[in-house]
Design an enzyme around this catalytic site. Structure first.
Site, PDB file in Angstrom:
ATOM      1  N   ILE A 182       6.851  -2.838  10.699  1.00 14.75           N
ATOM      2  CA  ILE A 182       6.400  -1.695  11.052  1.00 14.75           C
ATOM      3  C   ILE A 182       4.853  -1.437  10.934  1.00 14.75           C
ATOM      4  O   ILE A 182       4.508  -0.315  10.610  1.00 14.75           O
ATOM      5  CB  ILE A 182       7.188  -0.539   9.755  1.00 14.75           C
ATOM      6  CG1 ILE A 182       7.205  -0.887   8.507  1.00 14.75           C
ATOM      7  CG2 ILE A 182       8.561  -0.281  10.220  1.00 14.75           C
ATOM      8  CD1 ILE A 182       7.324   0.287   7.628  1.00 14.75           C
ATOM      9  N   ALA A 183       4.311  -2.672  10.786  1.00 14.21           N
ATOM     10  CA  ALA A 183       2.609  -2.559  10.769  1.00 14.21           C
ATOM     11  C   ALA A 183       1.980  -2.801  11.879  1.00 14.21           C
ATOM     12  O   ALA A 183       1.702  -1.548  12.553  1.00 14.21           O
ATOM     13  CB  ALA A 183       2.453  -3.895   9.954  1.00 14.21           C
ATOM     14  N   ARG A 184       1.693  -3.673  12.484  1.00 19.25           N
ATOM     15  CA  ARG A 184       0.997  -3.618  13.818  1.00 19.25           C
ATOM     16  C   ARG A 184       1.506  -5.349  14.415  1.00 19.25           C
ATOM     17  O   ARG A 184       1.923  -6.190  13.498  1.00 19.25           O
ATOM     18  CB  ARG A 184      -0.462  -4.246  13.790  1.00 19.25           C
ATOM     19  CG  ARG A 184      -1.035  -2.802  13.513  1.00 19.25           C
ATOM     20  CD  ARG A 184      -1.299  -1.813  14.701  1.00 19.25           C
ATOM     21  NE  ARG A 184      -1.889  -1.039  14.491  1.00 19.25           N
ATOM     22  CZ  ARG A 184      -1.298   0.448  14.093  1.00 19.25           C
ATOM     23  NH1 ARG A 184      -0.216   0.342  13.888  1.00 19.25           N
ATOM     24  NH2 ARG A 184      -2.220   1.486  14.053  1.00 19.25           N
ATOM     25  N   ARG A 224      -2.505  -8.336  -1.148  1.00 23.36           N
ATOM     26  CA  ARG A 224      -3.989  -9.082  -1.066  1.00 23.36           C
ATOM     27  C   ARG A 224      -4.492  -9.076  -2.719  1.00 23.36           C
ATOM     28  O   ARG A 224      -4.919  -9.923  -3.089  1.00 23.36           O
ATOM     29  CB  ARG A 224      -5.023  -8.099  -0.491  1.00 23.36           C
ATOM     30  CG  ARG A 224      -6.516  -8.847  -0.386  1.00 23.36           C
ATOM     31  CD  ARG A 224      -7.014  -7.985   1.073  1.00 23.36           C
ATOM     32  NE  ARG A 224      -7.218  -6.644   0.507  1.00 23.36           N
ATOM     33  CZ  ARG A 224      -7.576  -5.788   1.644  1.00 23.36           C
ATOM     34  NH1 ARG A 224      -8.129  -6.303   2.543  1.00 23.36           N
ATOM     35  NH2 ARG A 224      -7.849  -4.574   1.352  1.00 23.36           N
ATOM     36  N   GLY A 263       0.912  -1.284   0.037  1.00 25.94           N
ATOM     37  CA  GLY A 263       0.053  -0.059  -0.133  1.00 25.94           C
ATOM     38  C   GLY A 263       0.841   1.131   0.015  1.00 25.94           C
ATOM     39  O   GLY A 263       2.081   1.211  -0.379  1.00 25.94           O
ATOM     40  N   ARG A 264       0.242   2.185   0.612  1.00 25.30           N
ATOM     41  CA  ARG A 264       1.174   3.449   0.795  1.00 25.30           C
ATOM     42  C   ARG A 264       2.410   3.678   1.204  1.00 25.30           C
ATOM     43  O   ARG A 264       3.500   3.772   0.740  1.00 25.30           O
ATOM     44  CB  ARG A 264       0.331   4.530   1.332  1.00 25.30           C
ATOM     45  CG  ARG A 264      -0.974   5.113   0.840  1.00 25.30           C
ATOM     46  CD  ARG A 264      -1.962   5.889   1.595  1.00 25.30           C
ATOM     47  NE  ARG A 264      -2.327   5.074   2.646  1.00 25.30           N
ATOM     48  CZ  ARG A 264      -3.552   4.737   2.685  1.00 25.30           C
ATOM     49  NH1 ARG A 264      -4.781   5.317   2.094  1.00 25.30           N
ATOM     50  NH2 ARG A 264      -4.279   4.099   3.838  1.00 25.30           N
ATOM     51  N   ILE A 265       2.551   2.851   2.517  1.00 29.31           N
ATOM     52  CA  ILE A 265       3.871   2.833   3.253  1.00 29.31           C
ATOM     53  C   ILE A 265       4.785   1.654   2.541  1.00 29.31           C
ATOM     54  O   ILE A 265       5.833   1.943   2.274  1.00 29.31           O
ATOM     55  CB  ILE A 265       3.511   2.299   4.563  1.00 29.31           C
ATOM     56  CG1 ILE A 265       2.684   3.481   5.251  1.00 29.31           C
ATOM     57  CG2 ILE A 265       4.910   2.025   5.329  1.00 29.31           C
ATOM     58  CD1 ILE A 265       2.480   3.335   6.745  1.00 29.31           C
ATOM     59  N   HIS A 270       7.582   2.048  18.741  1.00 32.13           N
ATOM     60  CA  HIS A 270       6.404   2.391  17.676  1.00 32.13           C
ATOM     61  C   HIS A 270       6.350   3.668  17.312  1.00 32.13           C
ATOM     62  O   HIS A 270       5.669   4.776  17.580  1.00 32.13           O
ATOM     63  CB  HIS A 270       5.028   2.484  18.601  1.00 32.13           C
ATOM     64  CG  HIS A 270       3.780   2.168  17.642  1.00 32.13           C
ATOM     65  ND1 HIS A 270       3.055   1.282  17.679  1.00 32.13           N
ATOM     66  CD2 HIS A 270       3.744   2.737  16.493  1.00 32.13           C
ATOM     67  CE1 HIS A 270       2.066   1.104  16.549  1.00 32.13           C
ATOM     68  NE2 HIS A 270       2.473   2.321  15.807  1.00 32.13           N
ATOM     69  N   GLU A 323       1.626  -3.853  23.238  1.00 31.61           N
ATOM     70  CA  GLU A 323       2.444  -2.654  23.521  1.00 31.61           C
ATOM     71  C   GLU A 323       1.786  -1.975  24.932  1.00 31.61           C
ATOM     72  O   GLU A 323       0.618  -1.868  25.138  1.00 31.61           O
ATOM     73  CB  GLU A 323       2.246  -1.610  22.128  1.00 31.61           C
ATOM     74  CG  GLU A 323       2.966  -2.163  21.126  1.00 31.61           C
ATOM     75  CD  GLU A 323       2.929  -1.208  19.951  1.00 31.61           C
ATOM     76  OE1 GLU A 323       2.323  -0.252  20.130  1.00 31.61           O
ATOM     77  OE2 GLU A 323       3.130  -1.864  18.987  1.00 31.61           O
TER      78      GLU A 323
HETATM   79  P1  NAP Z   1      -2.739   0.910   2.854  1.00 29.88           P
HETATM   80  O1  NAP Z   1      -2.259   2.011   1.813  1.00 29.88           O
HETATM   81  O2  NAP Z   1      -4.006   0.618   3.298  1.00 29.88           O
HETATM   82  O3  NAP Z   1      -1.775  -0.457   2.674  1.00 29.88           O
HETATM   83  C1  NAP Z   1      -2.017  -1.655   2.898  1.00 29.88           C
HETATM   84  C2  NAP Z   1      -1.663  -2.654   1.884  1.00 29.88           C
HETATM   85  O4  NAP Z   1      -1.750  -4.023   2.598  1.00 29.88           O
HETATM   86  C3  NAP Z   1      -2.843  -2.734   0.828  1.00 29.88           C
HETATM   87  O5  NAP Z   1      -1.885  -2.669  -0.380  1.00 29.88           O
HETATM   88  C4  NAP Z   1      -3.707  -3.959   0.853  1.00 29.88           C
HETATM   89  O6  NAP Z   1      -3.820  -4.521  -0.085  1.00 29.88           O
HETATM   90  C5  NAP Z   1      -2.566  -4.757   1.844  1.00 29.88           C
HETATM   91  N1  NAP Z   1      -3.152  -5.874   2.275  1.00 29.88           N
HETATM   92  C6  NAP Z   1      -4.391  -5.666   3.433  1.00 29.88           C
HETATM   93  N2  NAP Z   1      -4.610  -6.931   3.981  1.00 29.88           N
HETATM   94  C7  NAP Z   1      -3.756  -7.810   3.255  1.00 29.88           C
HETATM   95  C8  NAP Z   1      -3.780  -9.444   3.291  1.00 29.88           C
HETATM   96  N3  NAP Z   1      -4.651  -9.969   4.050  1.00 29.88           N
HETATM   97  N4  NAP Z   1      -2.542  -9.713   2.717  1.00 29.88           N
HETATM   98  C9  NAP Z   1      -1.794  -9.087   1.978  1.00 29.88           C
HETATM   99  N5  NAP Z   1      -1.966  -7.869   1.886  1.00 29.88           N
HETATM  100  C10 NAP Z   1      -3.026  -7.332   2.349  1.00 29.88           C
HETATM  101  O7  NAP Z   1      -2.188   1.309   4.303  1.00 29.88           O
HETATM  102  P2  NAP Z   1      -0.730   2.211   4.806  1.00 29.88           P
HETATM  103  O8  NAP Z   1      -1.064   3.638   4.803  1.00 29.88           O
HETATM  104  O9  NAP Z   1       0.357   1.655   3.786  1.00 29.88           O
HETATM  105  O10 NAP Z   1      -0.563   1.818   6.226  1.00 29.88           O
HETATM  106  C11 NAP Z   1      -0.388   0.137   6.473  1.00 29.88           C
HETATM  107  C12 NAP Z   1      -0.398  -0.138   7.984  1.00 29.88           C
HETATM  108  O11 NAP Z   1       0.866   0.308   8.470  1.00 29.88           O
HETATM  109  C13 NAP Z   1      -1.589   0.548   8.674  1.00 29.88           C
HETATM  110  O12 NAP Z   1      -2.769   0.122   8.513  1.00 29.88           O
HETATM  111  C14 NAP Z   1      -1.038   0.717  10.307  1.00 29.88           C
HETATM  112  O13 NAP Z   1      -1.451  -0.563  10.864  1.00 29.88           O
HETATM  113  C15 NAP Z   1       0.466   0.600   9.692  1.00 29.88           C
HETATM  114  N6  NAP Z   1       1.204   1.916  10.343  1.00 29.88           N
HETATM  115  C16 NAP Z   1       2.222   1.752  11.203  1.00 29.88           C
HETATM  116  C17 NAP Z   1       2.842   2.954  11.536  1.00 29.88           C
HETATM  117  C18 NAP Z   1       3.807   2.682  12.867  1.00 29.88           C
HETATM  118  O14 NAP Z   1       4.111   3.753  13.401  1.00 29.88           O
HETATM  119  N7  NAP Z   1       4.767   1.572  12.781  1.00 29.88           N
HETATM  120  C19 NAP Z   1       2.693   4.250  11.132  1.00 29.88           C
HETATM  121  C20 NAP Z   1       1.730   4.150  10.108  1.00 29.88           C
HETATM  122  C21 NAP Z   1       0.875   2.828   9.854  1.00 29.88           C
HETATM  123  P3  NAP Z   1      -5.060  -3.830  -1.197  1.00 29.88           P
HETATM  124  O15 NAP Z   1      -4.420  -3.367  -2.521  1.00 29.88           O
HETATM  125  O16 NAP Z   1      -5.652  -5.318  -1.408  1.00 29.88           O
HETATM  126  O17 NAP Z   1      -6.041  -3.152  -0.427  1.00 29.88           O
HETATM  127  C1  GLV Z   2       0.231   4.269  13.564  1.00 30.90           C
HETATM  128  O1  GLV Z   2       0.817   3.130  13.846  1.00 30.90           O
HETATM  129  C2  GLV Z   2      -0.786   4.266  12.626  1.00 30.90           C
HETATM  130  O2  GLV Z   2      -1.456   3.401  12.298  1.00 30.90           O
HETATM  131  O3  GLV Z   2      -0.929   5.725  12.340  1.00 30.90           O
END
Ligand code: NAP
Ligand code: GLV
Length: 317
Positions: A235-237, A179, A156-158, A284, A266
């Site tokens: 860096i996800a969950r 996915r 996805g974005r990250i 985190h 956490e």
């Molecule tokens: P995003 O743009 O929605 O990207 C998530 C990606 O994961 C999408 O491409 C999605 O596929 C894919 N996905 C979802 N379920 C899946 C599965 N079961 N198997 C394989 N791929 C799957 O979200 P993002 O903005 O990148 O953020 C992702 C996550 O990072 C957040 O939800 C959050 O939990 C975590 N995060 C952590 C921090 C931190 O501080 N460490 C900061 C920000 C975010 P599709 O293309 O099918 O939708």
């Molecule tokens: C941080 O973990 C977020 O999901 O923004």
């Protein structure tokens, strides 16, 4: 004036702007809201600006009955602490803060990847302890990063921001597991089978959302699929990874090292992960830059304002 609860202390400028429009309460503790607190807040406020660690599970909505609250404008992109279906059923709109934290989080991914590969955490601990005996051709020997293959779980974005950094910054071939089929603006090959991808790469970076669909996606079998030289970054969950299986994989040499920003319970981090030399553990920090956190606060508040003005939420989930 509508009553708004902000569940943590966020950027002062955002709180000031919120106070100009709403009757604001800012929760002063750093701890997440319990189920009881969340249910009580749903019953007592018109709008809530919550964040991760706040327990807006289905039980919280069930306890709140017909909630006074009509919007949960989450501070953060991940909203696995909010039962979005239960919120919808209760008539509560939910929004999040995508994009503004993408770069900061990808940067922490690269920090962990590099720190684990080059063993700089170990080196720093050695210097701080006064145990460094001077430069030599041996000593703390890391793993080369440039040109090695990275595998991204969740493009996805990250995930894409990590891919861009790996490709443009380090000349790394990029594979990914996602996915749904995905076309991205960096050379990268999608692999349909997770185990196949994990077995083909030198570094694994996990960037999927949390929640029921991804819980323990990276389990013992996934670690068995990785190379013994693999470096694993999350860096996800925390819940996306079977933490006991990760500890065992690190202990047994099934994988070489791990860089972890997120954990299952956490802020409790298992002692094993804190004691091992081949782990890099940070609290985190993904979105933790002053600029990013201010932008997240502003985006969350903009969603509350949109709701108050009867407009669609710009970042509705
Ligand atoms: P995003 O743009 O929605 O990207 C998530 C990606 O994961 C999408 O491409 C999605 O596929 C894919 N996905 C979802 N379920 C899946 C599965 N079961 N198997 C394989 N791929 C799957 O979200 P993002 O903005 O990148 O953020 C992702 C996550 O990072 C957040 O939800 C959050 O939990 C975590 N995060 C952590 C921090 C931190 O501080 N460490 C900061 C920000 C975010 P599709 O293309 O099918 O939708
Ligand atoms: C941080 O973990 C977020 O999901 O923004």
């Amino acid at each position: 004036m509508k009553k708004l609860l902000i569940t943590r202390v966020i950027a002062p400028s955002v709180i000031a702007d919120a106070k100009a429009r709403f009757d604001v309460t800012v929760r002063q503790t750093g701890a997440g809201m319990t189920l009881d607190e969340a249910a009580e807040a749903l019953a007592s406020y018109d709008a809530i600006l919550p964040t991760l660690g706040d327990d807006f599970s289905a039980d919280a909505f069930a306890r709140a009955g017909a909630p006074r609250c009509k919007v949960l404008a989450n501070f953060g992109v991940g909203y696995n602490h909010i039962d979005a279906a239960a919120a919808k059923a209760a008539g509560v709109a939910v929004s999040n803060t995508p994009d503004v934290l993408t770069d900061a989080t990808a940067d922490i991914g690269m920090t962990l990847l590099l720190t684990a590969a080059r063993r700089t955490g170990e080196g720093e601990r050695m210097v701080r302890a006064g145990k460094w005996k001077g430069w030599g051709p041996g000593g703390i020997m890391g793993t080369h990063v440039s040109g090695k293959t990275v595998g991204i779980v969740g493009m996805g974005r990250i995930g894409q921001a990590v891919a861009r950094r790996c490709h443009h910054g380090f000349g790394m071939p990029v594979l990914f597991y996602n996915r749904s089929p995905k076309t991205v603006d960096v050379p990268a090959r999608q692999v349909a089978d997770l185990a196949e991808m994990l077995g083909a790469v030198d570094f694994v970076v996990v960037t999927v959302p949390g929640g029921a669909q991804t819980r323990n996606l990276i389990d013992a079998a996934a670690f068995r699929a990785m190379k013994p030289s693999a470096i694993f970054v999350n860096i996800a969950r925390g819940e996306v990874v079977d933490e006991a299986a990760l500890i065992e994989a690190l202990r047994s040499g099934q994988i070489a090292a791990a860089g972890l920003d997120v954990f299952v319970n956490e802020p409790d981090v298992p002692l094993a992960l804190r004691e091992m030399e081949n782990t890099v553990v940070v609290p985190h920090l993904g979105s933790a830059t002053a600029e990013t956190r201010e932008a997240m606060g502003r985006m969350a508040l903009d969603n509350v304002i949109a709701w108050a003005e009867g407009r669609p939420l710009p970042q509705a989930v």
